[in-house]
Design an enzyme around this catalytic site. Structure first.
Site, mmCIF file in Angstrom:
data_model
loop_
_atom_site.group_PDB
_atom_site.id
_atom_site.type_symbol
_atom_site.label_atom_id
_atom_site.label_comp_id
_atom_site.label_asym_id
_atom_site.label_seq_id
_atom_site.Cartn_x
_atom_site.Cartn_y
_atom_site.Cartn_z
ATOM 1 N N ASP A 39 26.757 21.100 -47.046
ATOM 2 C CA ASP A 39 26.775 21.711 -45.714
ATOM 3 C C ASP A 39 25.819 20.983 -44.774
ATOM 4 O O ASP A 39 25.756 21.289 -43.589
ATOM 5 C CB ASP A 39 26.490 23.225 -45.757
ATOM 6 C CG ASP A 39 25.176 23.574 -46.419
ATOM 7 O OD1 ASP A 39 24.514 22.668 -46.960
ATOM 8 O OD2 ASP A 39 24.816 24.768 -46.400
ATOM 9 N N ASP A 55 25.551 20.953 -51.824
ATOM 10 C CA ASP A 55 26.779 21.690 -51.490
ATOM 11 C C ASP A 55 27.408 21.186 -50.198
ATOM 12 O O ASP A 55 28.372 21.779 -49.696
ATOM 13 C CB ASP A 55 26.535 23.200 -51.437
ATOM 14 C CG ASP A 55 25.634 23.615 -50.288
ATOM 15 O OD1 ASP A 55 24.787 22.797 -49.877
ATOM 16 O OD2 ASP A 55 25.768 24.749 -49.805
ATOM 17 N N SER A 72 22.701 24.877 -53.226
ATOM 18 C CA SER A 72 22.488 23.914 -52.142
ATOM 19 C C SER A 72 21.708 22.677 -52.602
ATOM 20 O O SER A 72 22.185 21.933 -53.433
ATOM 21 C CB SER A 72 21.795 24.631 -50.988
ATOM 22 O OG SER A 72 21.644 23.765 -49.896
ATOM 23 N N ASP A 97 23.497 17.063 -48.929
ATOM 24 C CA ASP A 97 22.807 17.848 -49.943
ATOM 25 C C ASP A 97 23.851 18.296 -50.985
ATOM 26 O O ASP A 97 25.033 17.956 -50.883
ATOM 27 C CB ASP A 97 22.040 19.030 -49.321
ATOM 28 C CG ASP A 97 22.965 20.092 -48.755
ATOM 29 O OD1 ASP A 97 24.065 19.746 -48.296
ATOM 30 O OD2 ASP A 97 22.592 21.280 -48.769
HETATM 31 MG MG MG Z 1 23.171 23.175 -48.500
#
Ligand code: MG
Length: 452
Positions: free
Chosen positions: A243, A241, A96, A239
């Site tokens: 999400d 990744d 992440s 961020d």
């Molecule tokens: Mg994330």
């Protein structure tokens, strides 16, 4: 038994906690649990991603699973693939927003959601037993390289918003991908929405040369400056990744995540004609006020995105999210989705003539003070019990730690799951109220600690 999973999957420094051996054994354990059925894997842009993914795949195929490898993809892209295809689960190799030396594993159920705690415990049991049988030549699974998962994900985002209304406005958007997995998707989503796009750090690079992949204000100075210099309507950053998404308004002001959460929650509830919004107890009252004004209601959960998603799934909620830029749109999928959060923000801007800063000014204003009290895990229970006795008679919420309500606001006291500290958040209508409540409760906590 030691735990493997934290609040957001398994995370650690590569070569220390996060090794190919660990990834392989997690793959073996998950593969056993999935009884060799088809699964999907993907990874963000970290340098250690291919190595760890290969180890996970070795474990899964040794357990007989047929593995679809989606390649580099945002976490919500992998999650959507799992939800839409005939696979029983998935693994995302990602850490992440953590610095480049970290990596991690998110394990998904057939809905694409992170596993419930009970299933994590089964994987942990198999992992620590480490009694895996040697695989046989005629039971190992295959690996397929799947192309087009990111394309499908981009199309799925576009299906969720009023594409024509957004296109008509030809918004100018500055987008910072942090050299992360959104580089594969968000710039293309914005182009398809008719935006004039200025990208920053939109080439995948696991050394994160632009800035660390956590969308904090101090990492986004370039993005924020570019919004001002180019007269953009919106700045956005994901961020690592993808999400999560955070924003800057047209004046170059960083938008705190509780403000964008409230704005999006109000929009989704108004569009749906009511409904329930799920958010952690730590969220600003700004969210509840906005949702109520739009005709909806709020349900609170403990802190942690997977808990919010799970609660939404169980209660068929209308929307959910966290103050860190994690927004969950259940008609799309029960996971945080940065690209859809960005597309919905454009839909909000397209729904009227007002700028983002003007819209944000209309939201109720609260002030937050955050702090921490060092406290060994052994005495936390006693400290929390003593605090509960001290505030007896006041309205409290015990969803996560102790949230105590006062006339001027509230204070949330939560023992940390990972560190020897107790977190204290206070919120008030004015900065002075928030500080006074914080000082009062922190003073009480220090007295309790000293008396133990
Ligand atoms: Mg994330």
């Amino acid at each position: 038994m030691t735990r493997l999973f934290g609040t957001n999957g398994i995370r650690g420094v590569v070569g220390e906690e996060m090794t190919p051996d660990l990834a392989h054994r997690v793959g073996r354990a998950a593969g056993l649990l999935w009884r060799g059925q088809p699964v999907a894997v993907g990874n963000d842009t970290r340098t250690s991603g291919p190595m760890l993914k290969a180890a996970v795949i070795a474990g899964l195929t040794a357990a007989g699973c047929q593995v679809s490898d989606l390649g580099g993809s945002p976490s919500p892209g992998v999650q959507l693939y799992v939800k839409e295809h005939d696979v029983v689960g998935g693994v995302i190799v990602t850490a992440s927003h953590n610095p480049p030396e970290f990596n991690g594993l998110k394990v998904l159920d057939a809905e694409g959601m992170e596993l419930p705690r009970t299933t994590e415990e089964e994987i942990e049991r198999l992992y620590f037993e480490n009694a895996f049988e040697a695989p046989s030549w005629n039971t190992v699974g295959d690996v397929y390289r799947v192309k087009g998962a990111n394309r499908r994900y981009r199309d799925a985002i576009l299906e969720q918003v009023d594409r024509e209304a957004i296109r008509k406005r030809a918004f100018r958007v500055v987008l910072d991908c942090a050299n992360g997995a959104s580089s594969f998707t968000s710039p293309y989503v914005l182009r398809a929405l008719g935006c004039r796009v200025l990208t920053l750090n939109a080439q995948p690079d696991g050394t994160f040369p632009g800035h660390p992949p956590e969308p904090r204000p101090e990492h986004l100075e370039e993005m924020i400056a570019l919004v001002g210099e180019t007269g953009a309507d919106l700045g956005a950053a994901h961020d690592g990744d993808a999400d999560r998404v955070v924003f800057a308004d047209e004046e170059g002001g960083y938008v705190y995540g509780d403000r964008s959460l409230a704005l999006v929650a109000g929009h989704v509830v108004a569009k749906a004609g009511g409904g329930t919004v799920v958010t952690p107890v730590s969220s600003s009252s700004c969210v509840e006020d906005t949702v109520r004004a739009a005709g909806g209601q709020v349900t609170y959960t403990p802190v942690g995105a997977p808990l919010v998603a799970r609660k939404m799934f169980e209660t068929q909620a209308t929307f959910g999210g966290e103050e860190n830029g994690g927004l969950i749109f259940p008609q799309h999928q029960y996971t945080r989705d940065g690209a859809l959060g960005l597309a919905v923000m454009l839909e909000i801007l397209a729904s009227g003539k007002e700028t983002l800063s003007t819209r944000l000014q209309k939201l109720p204003m609260y002030h937050l003070v955050k702090g921490r009290l060092p406290c060994p895990p052994g005495s936390r229970g006693e400290v929390m019990d003593a605090l509960a006795r001290h505030v007896a008679g006041r309205k409290v919420d015990r969803t996560d730690g102790l949230k105590v309500f006062y006339e001027a606001g509230w204070v949330l006291v939560r023992p940390s799951g990972t560190e020897a500290i107790i977190r204290v958040f206070s919120e008030g209508k004015t900065p002075q109220d928030a500080q006074r409540l914080y000082d009062e409760v922190m003073g009480t906590l220090e007295e309790i600690k000293a008396s133990l």
